[in-house]
Enzyme design. Structure first.
Site, mmCIF file in Angstrom:
data_model
loop_
_atom_site.group_PDB
_atom_site.id
_atom_site.type_symbol
_atom_site.label_atom_id
_atom_site.label_comp_id
_atom_site.label_asym_id
_atom_site.label_seq_id
_atom_site.Cartn_x
_atom_site.Cartn_y
_atom_site.Cartn_z
ATOM 1 N N ASN A 10 0.877 -1.167 0.000
ATOM 2 C CA ASN A 10 0.000 0.000 0.000
ATOM 3 C C ASN A 10 0.919 1.223 0.000
ATOM 4 O O ASN A 10 1.457 1.598 1.046
ATOM 5 C CB ASN A 10 -0.898 -0.048 1.247
ATOM 6 C CG ASN A 10 -1.847 1.136 1.316
ATOM 7 O OD1 ASN A 10 -1.793 2.051 0.495
ATOM 8 N ND2 ASN A 10 -2.714 1.126 2.309
ATOM 9 N N ARG A 94 -2.653 -2.010 -3.398
ATOM 10 C CA ARG A 94 -3.821 -1.157 -3.245
ATOM 11 C C ARG A 94 -3.690 -0.022 -4.252
ATOM 12 O O ARG A 94 -2.713 0.719 -4.244
ATOM 13 C CB ARG A 94 -3.875 -0.590 -1.833
ATOM 14 C CG ARG A 94 -5.059 0.277 -1.648
ATOM 15 C CD ARG A 94 -5.168 0.789 -0.251
ATOM 16 N NE ARG A 94 -6.419 1.495 -0.090
ATOM 17 C CZ ARG A 94 -6.852 1.941 1.056
ATOM 18 N NH1 ARG A 94 -6.148 1.738 2.149
ATOM 19 N NH2 ARG A 94 -7.991 2.581 1.133
ATOM 20 N N HIS A 182 -12.807 3.615 -0.541
ATOM 21 C CA HIS A 182 -12.773 2.701 0.623
ATOM 22 C C HIS A 182 -13.443 1.365 0.319
ATOM 23 O O HIS A 182 -13.909 0.664 1.223
ATOM 24 C CB HIS A 182 -13.452 3.325 1.864
ATOM 25 C CG HIS A 182 -12.681 4.461 2.457
ATOM 26 N ND1 HIS A 182 -13.275 5.634 2.877
ATOM 27 C CD2 HIS A 182 -11.363 4.603 2.692
ATOM 28 C CE1 HIS A 182 -12.352 6.458 3.342
ATOM 29 N NE2 HIS A 182 -11.186 5.854 3.248
ATOM 30 N N SER A 212 -8.707 8.409 9.165
ATOM 31 C CA SER A 212 -8.301 9.773 8.808
ATOM 32 C C SER A 212 -8.936 10.160 7.483
ATOM 33 O O SER A 212 -9.238 11.320 7.246
ATOM 34 C CB SER A 212 -6.792 9.937 8.805
ATOM 35 O OG SER A 212 -6.167 8.834 8.270
ATOM 36 N N ARG A 242 -9.355 16.743 5.092
ATOM 37 C CA ARG A 242 -10.173 17.010 3.893
ATOM 38 C C ARG A 242 -11.540 17.545 4.305
ATOM 39 O O ARG A 242 -12.090 17.127 5.329
ATOM 40 C CB ARG A 242 -10.347 15.728 3.073
ATOM 41 C CG ARG A 242 -9.101 15.303 2.345
ATOM 42 C CD ARG A 242 -9.267 13.960 1.671
ATOM 43 N NE ARG A 242 -8.496 12.932 2.348
ATOM 44 C CZ ARG A 242 -8.644 11.620 2.161
ATOM 45 N NH1 ARG A 242 -9.540 11.169 1.302
ATOM 46 N NH2 ARG A 242 -7.911 10.752 2.819
ATOM 47 N N ASP A 284 -6.072 14.712 14.266
ATOM 48 C CA ASP A 284 -6.125 13.410 14.931
ATOM 49 C C ASP A 284 -7.254 13.411 15.964
ATOM 50 O O ASP A 284 -7.263 14.230 16.878
ATOM 51 C CB ASP A 284 -4.772 13.170 15.614
ATOM 52 C CG ASP A 284 -4.652 11.756 16.119
ATOM 53 O OD1 ASP A 284 -5.502 11.325 16.927
ATOM 54 O OD2 ASP A 284 -3.710 11.073 15.689
ATOM 55 N N ARG A 286 -7.951 11.482 18.411
ATOM 56 C CA ARG A 286 -7.553 11.308 19.820
ATOM 57 C C ARG A 286 -7.172 12.636 20.434
ATOM 58 O O ARG A 286 -7.579 12.959 21.563
ATOM 59 C CB ARG A 286 -6.345 10.368 19.917
ATOM 60 C CG ARG A 286 -6.722 8.918 19.976
ATOM 61 C CD ARG A 286 -5.518 8.061 19.786
ATOM 62 N NE ARG A 286 -4.929 8.331 18.462
ATOM 63 C CZ ARG A 286 -4.133 7.505 17.817
ATOM 64 N NH1 ARG A 286 -3.783 6.376 18.376
ATOM 65 N NH2 ARG A 286 -3.658 7.795 16.621
ATOM 66 N N GLY A 329 -10.096 3.470 12.111
ATOM 67 C CA GLY A 329 -9.479 3.988 13.342
ATOM 68 C C GLY A 329 -10.436 4.598 14.353
ATOM 69 O O GLY A 329 -10.458 4.210 15.524
ATOM 70 N N GLU A 381 -8.318 -4.315 5.092
ATOM 71 C CA GLU A 381 -8.220 -4.146 3.638
ATOM 72 C C GLU A 381 -7.108 -5.014 3.057
ATOM 73 O O GLU A 381 -7.223 -5.537 1.945
ATOM 74 C CB GLU A 381 -7.973 -2.670 3.308
ATOM 75 C CG GLU A 381 -9.179 -1.801 3.623
ATOM 76 C CD GLU A 381 -8.813 -0.389 4.049
ATOM 77 O OE1 GLU A 381 -8.077 -0.237 5.054
ATOM 78 O OE2 GLU A 381 -9.251 0.562 3.396
HETATM 79 P P1 ADP Z 1 -6.103 5.767 7.869
HETATM 80 O O1 ADP Z 1 -5.946 4.270 7.702
HETATM 81 O O2 ADP Z 1 -7.131 6.388 6.984
HETATM 82 O O3 ADP Z 1 -4.808 6.521 7.933
HETATM 83 P P2 ADP Z 1 -7.106 5.037 10.475
HETATM 84 O O4 ADP Z 1 -8.199 4.121 10.092
HETATM 85 O O5 ADP Z 1 -5.870 4.459 11.082
HETATM 86 O O6 ADP Z 1 -6.720 6.009 9.301
HETATM 87 O O7 ADP Z 1 -7.728 6.099 11.502
HETATM 88 C C1 ADP Z 1 -6.966 7.152 12.020
HETATM 89 C C2 ADP Z 1 -7.865 7.951 12.952
HETATM 90 O O8 ADP Z 1 -8.323 7.088 14.005
HETATM 91 C C3 ADP Z 1 -7.168 9.120 13.610
HETATM 92 O O9 ADP Z 1 -8.018 10.260 13.604
HETATM 93 C C4 ADP Z 1 -6.992 8.637 15.033
HETATM 94 O O10 ADP Z 1 -6.992 9.698 15.951
HETATM 95 C C5 ADP Z 1 -8.225 7.801 15.215
HETATM 96 N N1 ADP Z 1 -8.095 6.920 16.390
HETATM 97 C C6 ADP Z 1 -7.260 5.875 16.547
HETATM 98 N N2 ADP Z 1 -7.395 5.375 17.806
HETATM 99 C C7 ADP Z 1 -8.328 6.127 18.440
HETATM 100 C C8 ADP Z 1 -8.906 6.144 19.744
HETATM 101 N N3 ADP Z 1 -8.535 5.255 20.664
HETATM 102 N N4 ADP Z 1 -9.838 7.074 20.027
HETATM 103 C C9 ADP Z 1 -10.203 7.981 19.101
HETATM 104 N N5 ADP Z 1 -9.709 8.031 17.862
HETATM 105 C C10 ADP Z 1 -8.780 7.120 17.526
#
Ligand code: ADP
Length: 394
Positions: A10, A94, A182, A212, A242, A284, A286, A329, A381
């Site tokens: 990927n 991917r 997705h 994200s 975005r 982010d 979190r 996430g 994925e």
């Molecule tokens: P991508 O694969 O599109 O890069 P992810 O599916 O890994 O993204 O998701 C990333 C997002 O998930 C970020 O905004 C991150 O803050 C959020 N995230 C991951 N763990 C947690 C958590 N424990 N609580 C809240 N949000 C979380």
């Protein structure tokens, strides 16, 4: 070790993520996963084994990750040591865009690669990076089977009406239509749902892929009927950086009255908007959940509000709702966001159980009274890519 291995790649703008899966007797099992990140800045190589234990974490010299070719060499050397004796059966990639043509994964040769390169203008920020390792491997290992798996392919079951924009029809014919993204994640969730909830899997489902990048998809009988992302991966929900749905007039205004170039507008919409743009704090989730800044709260409010509105739209497209699924996430890890989305979806019959919602690893998180069951299904994925690769190679 003996036997064969499938490699999943990927490739993004600054990272190359990989998974190596053993392929024995038709079964795939994860051996290693990892990434080279910081390509072009401070490259670092990290990897974990199948138990999630870190087995590699080191800085690379700029020469080891100067370009895609160098990254592939670095990865190939590392894998050769670890997978001693195993033969590489194929590489699955991917690829964000498969255009109108590709409704399923495809073995890549030079002709297919040329077609996929012609789609670069439709996904300029992703497609070139996705295709670079394919090209490098075609040059270096022309006999190695390679498979492209597309984020758009799963949505090709949508009716023409769902793909249409209200633009002159010749633009639709020229490919300016809603593709949806997705798809590999939705494909995984649709399959998994047949295992964990066979009683609803064939019915009307909305899946919220909240990472994200974030989007939602309406599934009927396991097939995509409508999705929030459109021509590009910019539409629909606000995301980390975005903007999500935007009145197209804003783009015209920014260009004409604010004198912004198209490159500036692109950077604004893709990299400076969404959770980051509204909060001014972070992209982010979190960090936003931990922040006491009012604008961080506003960004979360907006995220949840838009999920609620898109849910209404997708339920209308389906003519009802039989299950709601959270993934990616945020969807997998944030009970707070799930609870708030659940409150906004009460009108459609959703009731989330607070204790189940707070239980890590719980699959069904709705109350017994909830007329619409709610599930959390961690997406995978890479496994979908590995499965498609294995089946096209064999
Ligand atoms: P991508 O694969 O599109 O890069 P992810 O599916 O890994 O993204 O998701 C990333 C997002 O998930 C970020 O905004 C991150 O803050 C959020 N995230 C991951 N763990 C947690 C958590 N424990 N609580 C809240 N949000 C979380």
């Amino acid at each position: 070790m003996t036997g064969r291995v499938v490699l999943v790649l990927n490739a993004g703008s600054s990272s190359l993520k990989f998974q190596a899966l053993a392929w024995d007797d038709g079964e795939l099992s994860l051996q290693f996963r990892g990434q080279i990140e910081g390509i072009g800045t401070q490259p670092r190589f990290s990897a974990r084994n199948a138990h999630g234990e870190a087995i590699e974490n080191r800085e690379l010299t700029p020469a080891q990750a100067s370009d895609r070719d160098a990254c592939l060499q670095t990865l190939a050397e590392w894998l050769r040591e670890r997978l001693e004796g195993r033969e590489l059966a194929g590489v699955g990639h991917r690829v964000v865009h498969g255009g109108v043509r590709y409704s399923r994964p495809v073995r890549v040769d030079r002709d297919v690669l040329a077609e996929l390169e012609a789609l670069v203008p439709l996904a300029p920020l992703h497609q070139p990076h996705n295709l670079a390792p394919i090209r490098a491997l075609l040059d270096r290992r022309p006999d190695l089977p390679q498979v492209a798996c597309f984020d758009t392919a799963f949505h090709r079951t949508q009716a023409p009406l769902a793909e249409l924009f209200g633009l002159p029809y010749e633009l639709y014919e020229a490919g300016i239509r809603r593709y949806g993204f997705h798809g590999l994640s939705y494909e995984y969730v649709a399959r998994k749902l047949r295992e964990v909830a066979p009683e609803v899997a064939g019915k009307r489902i909305v899946v919220a892929h909240l990472g994200s990048g974030a989007s939602m998809c309406a599934l009927h009988d396991g097939c995509s009927v409508a999705s929030t992302m459109g021509f590009t991966a910019l539409d629909g929900l606000p995301m980390g950086t975005r903007c999500g749905s935007l009145d197209a007039g804003v783009v015209v205004y920014l260009g004409r009255d604010r004198g912004m170039s198209m490159d500036d507008v692109e950077r604004l919409l893709y990299q400076r908007s969404g959770l980051l743009g509204v909060s001014g704090v972070s992209n982010d989730m979190r960090e936003l959940e931990e922040s006491d800044s009012p604008r961080a709260g506003l960004a979360i409010d907006y995220f949840v509000y838009r999920i609620g509105r898109e849910l209404g739209s997708l339920v209308a497209a389906l003519g009802g709702l039989d299950a709601l699924v959270f993934t990616a996430g945020i969807g997998e890890n944030s009970p707070g966001i799930r609870a708030r989305v659940g409150e906004r979806a009460a009108w459609v019959g959703v009731e989330i159980d607070p204790a189940l919602n707070a239980t890590r690893g719980a699959t069904r998180i709705s109350t017994p009274q909830s007329t619409v069951p709610v599930f959390v299904i961690p997406t995978n994925e890479e496994l979908v890519i590995a499965q498609h690769t294995a089946s096209l190679v064999s």
